[in-house]
Design an enzyme around this catalytic site. Structure first.
Site, PDB file in Angstrom:
ATOM      1  CB  CYS A 341      -0.982   0.028   1.165  1.00  0.00           C
ATOM      2  SG  CYS A 341      -1.320  -1.524   1.962  1.00  0.00           S
ATOM      3  NE  ARG A 370       1.804  -9.119   5.532  1.00  0.00           N
ATOM      4  CZ  ARG A 370       0.505  -8.982   5.275  1.00  0.00           C
ATOM      5  NH1 ARG A 370      -0.373  -9.786   5.872  1.00  0.00           N
ATOM      6  NH2 ARG A 370       0.083  -8.065   4.431  1.00  0.00           N
ATOM      7  CD  GLN A 388      -0.569  -8.766   0.179  1.00  0.00           C
ATOM      8  OE1 GLN A 388      -0.076  -7.674  -0.062  1.00  0.00           O
ATOM      9  NE2 GLN A 388      -1.360  -8.983   1.195  1.00  0.00           N
ATOM     10  CG  ASP A 390      -1.969  -5.481  -2.566  1.00  0.00           C
ATOM     11  OD1 ASP A 390      -3.190  -5.349  -2.384  1.00  0.00           O
ATOM     12  OD2 ASP A 390      -1.106  -5.037  -1.792  1.00  0.00           O
ATOM     13  CG  HIS A 392      -3.660  -0.272  -3.010  1.00  0.00           C
ATOM     14  ND1 HIS A 392      -2.530  -1.030  -3.254  1.00  0.00           N
ATOM     15  CD2 HIS A 392      -4.025  -0.518  -1.728  1.00  0.00           C
ATOM     16  CE1 HIS A 392      -2.229  -1.705  -2.154  1.00  0.00           C
ATOM     17  NE2 HIS A 392      -3.113  -1.403  -1.215  1.00  0.00           N
ATOM     18  CE  LYS A 472     -10.135  -7.793   7.318  1.00  0.00           C
ATOM     19  NZ  LYS A 472      -8.801  -8.441   7.286  1.00  0.00           N
ATOM     20  CG  HIS A 518      -6.196  -0.903   1.013  1.00  0.00           C
ATOM     21  ND1 HIS A 518      -4.845  -0.855   1.274  1.00  0.00           N
ATOM     22  CD2 HIS A 518      -6.699   0.283   1.471  1.00  0.00           C
ATOM     23  CE1 HIS A 518      -4.537   0.296   1.860  1.00  0.00           C
ATOM     24  NE2 HIS A 518      -5.652   1.004   1.987  1.00  0.00           N
TER      25      HIS A 518
END
Length: 649
Positions: A341, A370, A388, A390, A392, A472, A518
């Protein structure tokens, strides 16, 4: 006491009706007043929404619900009781055993024991049999409140040092609640069933593992006995069948058998992808990239190492620091990114963005790391290094609804292509630890709720489970054997754009903060691939299969033709191998079937002379003889994947 002078209390039942009693009343008495059938079926009560024992007194006006089998709280109650029955059985059979804690968990329960001798499978069988005997004894279960010092003394005299130690850590004014089960007793806050017979016999002990006292590796090691518990024998049997099927589908075992990947201690929590596994990975990645391109996403790539200053500005250093890998270089602290992000915001901030440029959909197959505890790692399901899918979406507040609808449609379409037709949506609101003030959260939660209604999705509430920067939606898939997997997420974030100074020029010529949406569909590639392996039990549809076709020869006379067929199919983009070994064809077919290859193209002297192949499908004993061009066209059409055009044969 003169009952005519006692204060009457009113009990409101779930249907809105009310019953009046002359003074305090127990849940059992309320159930009996409604009818003997309910009195017999009652397991517990809920008083103003709080679960309590049937024997608990109700001293004033209250809303009361009688908990029976099938109630949303009944299974947890049964499983908690099963843990107590397990502990009683273990101590009856093995008096040297100390009990510690035993909660209900998803699908069952466990109890941690301190015992010098390890429990064996034979011990578990004996304990389970004794548990059934305790149920048949119909032991009454009652709650008592003890003096703190008396309780400590009691457990120390019994040799139960763990229970005594736990009581000593409780606040001085804490109520010491003891549950007596026949002649056996335990420290517990409850609630519990009125007797052991109410538990029934739909339970089974499943395994023993190691654990530490209070979950701290510096403390003594304990033995954790797990079990499963259900309301009916039918439910228990169905669950055990599902577990057996899940073991057959375990992605770790299939990963070894199909030569897809491996993990090793030198790279804890990271995956070594083998050629076949990487072919599967790339197939999913290529499919996702095509779908995102079609949906108007712009793909980017952001750095792996980012200075501490950016993570402090975003709030991750404060809220997520313990899960981050930190590197030091030239007196600077850098973090290996745990998420994408903040990097996407940095790209958004380059240059001046106009409201006419929004929504801006920015995607990245971002490699993240992580610092997960080693004990929590599990194959591909939970790793330290993952990618991910991912993205945005930077949008105006007015675009939240439309972007939510577009995203939900895309997500459900992708899930269907992977064979998942059942999707459950959960709405997760503000967590205890979060960034942003309550007014910002009120705005974000209201916006997301409005958007999910606009998308026409049914949802359930998942209180306190939002991201630290915004509420979320969680999308939960149900697989082929009935297990649920939370994969996709969609979050509304007003916090991060503010913290990182993102802005766009509005129609009024002034600067405004964008809303940051997100979103992820697969979640992580590693975990989603594990789910796919287990969903299909390794028997992938042709478009996903790591090896789509094996060309197998009957005799060595056909070797040159087989190689030509392989090359012809490979040139058209198929993942194909040739098996030219000097082995019998039945052996080859069996071996490649065990490897779960979807199509075996058998060729011998006749097929070579006639330019044909004999196609055998996985799981079928039949074969179809086709001209090579026809076979190639058919295979390529099927292998193209959902929504993709097959290349010309």
């Amino acid at each position: 006491m003169d009952l005519t002078q006692a204060k009457q209390i009113s009990i409101t039942l779930p249907d809105g009706s009310a019953k009046t009693f002359d003074g305090p009343v127990t849940g059992a008495e309320v159930a009996a007043s409604i009818g003997p059938g309910l009195a017999k079926a009652a397991l517990a009560i809920k008083v103003d929404g709080v679960l309590k024992d049937l024997a608990a007194p109700i001293g004033g006006d209250a809303a009361v619900e009688i908990v029976t089998a099938g109630h949303e709280d009944s299974l947890e109650l049964l499983r908690h009781d099963c843990a107590h029955v397990l502990a009683e059985a273990a101590q009856e059979l093995y008096p040297d055993t100390q009990v510690t804690f035993g909660p209900a968990i998803e699908n069952g329960f466990y109890y941690d024991f301190a015992r010098a001798t390890p429990f064996t499978p034979e011990d578990l069988a004996a304990i389970e049999q004794r548990m059934h005997e305790i149920v048949d004894r119909d032991e009454t279960i009652t709650r008592e409140v003890w003096d703190r010092d008396e309780a400590i003394r009691h457990f120390m005299e019994k040799g139960e040092k763990y229970k005594a130690e736990h009581i000593e850590t409780l606040p001085r004014d804490a109520e010491i609640s003891i549950y007596r089960q026949g002649d056996w007793l335990d420290l517990c806050t409850g609630p519990h069933l009125p007797s052991t017979r109410k538990l029934g016999h739909a339970f089974k002990l499943t395994k023993v593992s190691g654990a530490y006292w209070r979950g701290d590796a510096r403390n003594e090691q304990l033995q954790r006995v797990y079990g499963t518990c259900w309301e009916t024998e039918k439910q228990l049997k169905a669950y055990l069948t599902m577990v057996e099927e899940a073991e057959k589908r375990d992605h770790r075992r299939l990963g070894r058998e199909m030569n897809l990947f491996h993990l090793q201690e030198e790279a804890v929590g990271s995956v070594f992808w083998h050629p076949k596994g990487w072919a599967l990975y790339r197939t999913v990645e290529d499919y996702m990239r095509r779908r995102l391109d079609e949906a108007g996403y712009l793909e980017v790539k952001t750095p792996q190492l980012i200075d501490r200053a950016l993570w402090e500005a975003s709030g991750h250093w404060d809220k997520f620091h313990e899960h981050m890998f930190i590197a030091e270089s030239e007196d600077r602290s850098l973090a290996v990114k745990p998420m994408n992000c903040p990097g996407h915001v940095q790209i958004f901030k380059q240059g001046i963005t106009s409201y006419r440029d929004l929504p801006l959909r920015m995607a990245e197959f971002g490699a993240c790391h992580r610092n997960e505890p080693s004990g929590a790692l599990h194959g591909l399901m939970r790793v330290r290094a993952f990618t991910q899918d991912d993205a945005h979406i930077f949008a105006t507040p007015e675009q939240i609804n439309s972007e939510t609808v577009i995203f939900c449609d895309l997500l459900q379409s992708i899930y269907r292509d992977f064979g998942f037709d059942e999707v459950v949506v959960k709405f997760s609101d503000r967590p205890p630890v979060r960034a942003g003030d309550d007014a910002t959260w009120d705005k974000a939660e209201a916006a997301l709720l409005d958007a999910v209604r606009e998308a026409g999705l049914e949802y359930s509430l998942n209180p306190g489970e939002g991201a630290f920067y915004g509420p979320k939606l969680e999308f939960v898939l149900r697989d082929a054997i009935g297990r649920d997997w939370q994969c996709g997420t969609f979050q509304v974030d007003f916090v991060l754009p503010e913290r990182l100074g993102a802005s766009y020029v509005g129609e009024d010529g002034e600067k405004h903060r964008p809303v940051m949406l997100h979103r992820a569909i697969l979640g992580s590639f590693e975990r989603f691939l594990a789910i796919l392996i287990e969903q299909f039990a390794g028997r992938f549809p042709l478009w996903l299969a790591p090896v789509q076709v094996v060309v197998a020869t009957i005799t060595s006379d056909a070797n040159d033709y087989a190689a030509a067929v392989r090359d012809r199919l490979a040139a058209r983009g198929l993942r194909v191998e040739a098996d030219l070994r000097n082995e019998k064809i039945n052996y080859k077919v069996r071996e490649h079937s065990l490897a779960k290859v979807p199509v075996i193209a058998v060729v011998g002297r006749r097929e070579a002379e006639e330019g044909k192949v004999a196609l055998r499908r996985l799981g079928s004993k039949e074969q179809e003889i086709l001209a090579l061009d026809d076979a190639a066209a058919r295979i390529m059409a099927e292998a193209a994947g959902p929504g993709a055009e097959a290349p010309a044969a």
